[in-house]
Scaffold this motif. Structure first.
Motif, mmCIF file in Angstrom:
data_model
loop_
_atom_site.group_PDB
_atom_site.id
_atom_site.type_symbol
_atom_site.label_atom_id
_atom_site.label_comp_id
_atom_site.label_asym_id
_atom_site.label_seq_id
_atom_site.Cartn_x
_atom_site.Cartn_y
_atom_site.Cartn_z
ATOM 1 N N HIS A 67 -9.107 2.378 0.674
ATOM 2 C CA HIS A 67 -9.524 1.108 0.197
ATOM 3 C C HIS A 67 -9.666 0.190 1.262
ATOM 4 O O HIS A 67 -10.475 -0.881 1.192
ATOM 5 N N ARG A 100 -12.706 0.857 3.428
ATOM 6 C CA ARG A 100 -13.710 0.702 2.985
ATOM 7 C C ARG A 100 -14.270 -1.045 2.890
ATOM 8 O O ARG A 100 -15.367 -1.097 3.075
ATOM 9 N N PHE A 111 -5.334 3.015 4.827
ATOM 10 C CA PHE A 111 -5.590 3.573 3.350
ATOM 11 C C PHE A 111 -7.281 3.451 3.189
ATOM 12 O O PHE A 111 -7.845 2.556 3.749
ATOM 13 N N ASN A 134 0.835 -1.158 -0.108
ATOM 14 C CA ASN A 134 -0.207 -0.116 -0.101
ATOM 15 C C ASN A 134 0.866 1.288 0.176
ATOM 16 O O ASN A 134 0.877 2.059 -0.815
ATOM 17 N N GLN A 135 1.685 1.245 1.035
ATOM 18 C CA GLN A 135 2.747 2.385 0.962
ATOM 19 C C GLN A 135 3.867 2.243 0.235
ATOM 20 O O GLN A 135 4.484 3.197 -0.329
#
Lengths: 284, 95
Positions: free
Chosen positions: A85, A88, A83, A61-62
């Motif tokens: 996403h 969510r 994050f 992700n990062q």
């Protein structure tokens, strides 16, 4: 002088917080994992940490394969995540807290003098590997952290032995750190797990899980290190190398037996828990 | 190796709804300028995850991509995915 007051290793399974909220009794392993997170929360609260060093692996992700650090200290002013996403999909809560910049820089510089060339970052987002355990263990968001990112997802990854050595170096730095700080440590990871492999979201290799957790309980650190190779762990699931973060804990406690271990199987991968409980800098 | 480029696309399609919408609307256009092999481009356009897996893309990213670009029941999709790739075993996805 600084002293370590509690060392905790847990799962960061992102399915669990929602399951705990909406369906904690869906199966015994879920309830047991929930109870174990409550126990971790209580242990950390009783240890009264001034700072929490959090060791976890970003999930592409990062950090990505354009620039992939094996070990990185986050030294920004504050940490936030996960994050969007991730939040969510898994309904994860936002986590935000200060970073203890002094300890972050001490780890970074102390590493360089102890044969550990940490990378560093002044700007980043912490993903669920950090926020999920923090959300459950320190929901108050009132203690500064030092995030330590590890690469366990994009091969080549360092062997378990290297994670252990990094843990040893971190212990030596914390022992030498002049400020009178109570340091808690949380590492997140998992036992055998596939995400995107043929046994996705299952425990791939219960034998690996039992053996590793047994050795951690017994303090048989050489056996854990021997087994924690990329080849062996990849065979036990493409995410199993995330287990390596627990080797950093073994280094931090210099290989002694855990005070507490548990492994809670459920329909997702099994959830590992381990602690080393300190009193006044010594193991209880 | 252009599998790095495939990994980049799988990642952004899975995490960014706007990008995903563009990809699903016109997959051929979306991939036209990407630095991919013909086999990678075809597999991506067709969302052919078996082929993508066999080409050695990162399986964690591939799974996120699959879960984001196919409609329907998540559990069933997960089962279909596992069943489809299982015969291929574990494939080294080092870049």
């Amino acid at each position: 002088m600084a002293k370590i007051v509690e060392v905790i290793g847990v799962t960061h399974n992102p399915f669990l917080p929602r399951e705990f909220r909406e369906n904690p009794d869906s199966e015994p392993g879920i309830r047991a994992a929930y109870d174990n997170f409550l126990l971790m929360r209580r242990k950390l609260r009783e240890a009264r940490p001034d700072v929490i060093v959090v060791v976890a692996s970003d999930h592409l992700n990062q950090w990505f394969m354009d620039n992939m650090p094996p070990f990185l200290i986050g030294q920004a002013r504050f940490a936030r995540g996960p994050f969007p996403h991730e939040a969510r999909v898994h309904k994860l809560s936002e986590y935000r807290t200060d970073i203890d910049g002094d300890l972050a820089r001490a780890l970074l510089r102390g590493g360089l003098n102890r044969a550990v060339d940490f990378s560093f970052s002044d700007e980043f987002i912490i993903d669920h590997a950090f926020t999920m355990p923090l959300e459950l263990i320190r929901p108050e968001m009132d203690v500064p952290i030092v995030p330590v990112f590890t690469n366990t997802i994009a091969p080549p990854i360092p062997p378990g032995k290297r994670f252990y050595e990094v843990g040893l170096a971190m212990r030596s730095i914390i022992d030498d750190y002049p400020a009178d700080k109570r340091v808690g440590v949380i590492a997140s990871g998992h036992t055998s797990l596939d995400v995107g492999g043929p046994k996705t979201n299952q425990s791939v290799d219960p034998d690996f899980d039992q053996k590793m957790m047994g050795w951690i309980a017994q303090g048989n650190t050489p056996a854990v290190i021997r087994e924690a190779t990329w080849e062996r762990m990849f065979e036990a699931g493409n995410q199993t190398p995330g287990f390596s973060n627990f080797l950093i804990l073994l280094g931090l406690v210099r290989g002694v037996p855990a005070s507490y271990t548990a492994l809670n199987p459920c329909r997702f991968a099994a959830s590992p828990f381990m602690t080393w409980d300190f009193a006044n800098g010594d193991l209880k | 190796m252009s599998r790095y480029q495939v990994n980049k696309l799988l990642r952004v399609i899975a995490r960014d709804e706007l990008v995903r919408t563009e990809f699903l609307k016109d997959p051929a256009g979306f991939t036209r300028d990407a630095d991919l092999t013909d086999a990678e481009r075809k597999a991506l356009i067709e969302r052919d995850f078996r082929t993508l897996y066999s080409l050695g893309v990162h399986s964690f990213l591939l799974f996120g991509f699959v879960m984001s670009v196919f409609p329907g029941d998540r559990k069933k999709l997960e089962e279909d995915y596992c069943k489809t790739i299982a015969p291929l075993g574990r494939i080294d996805y080092s870049t």
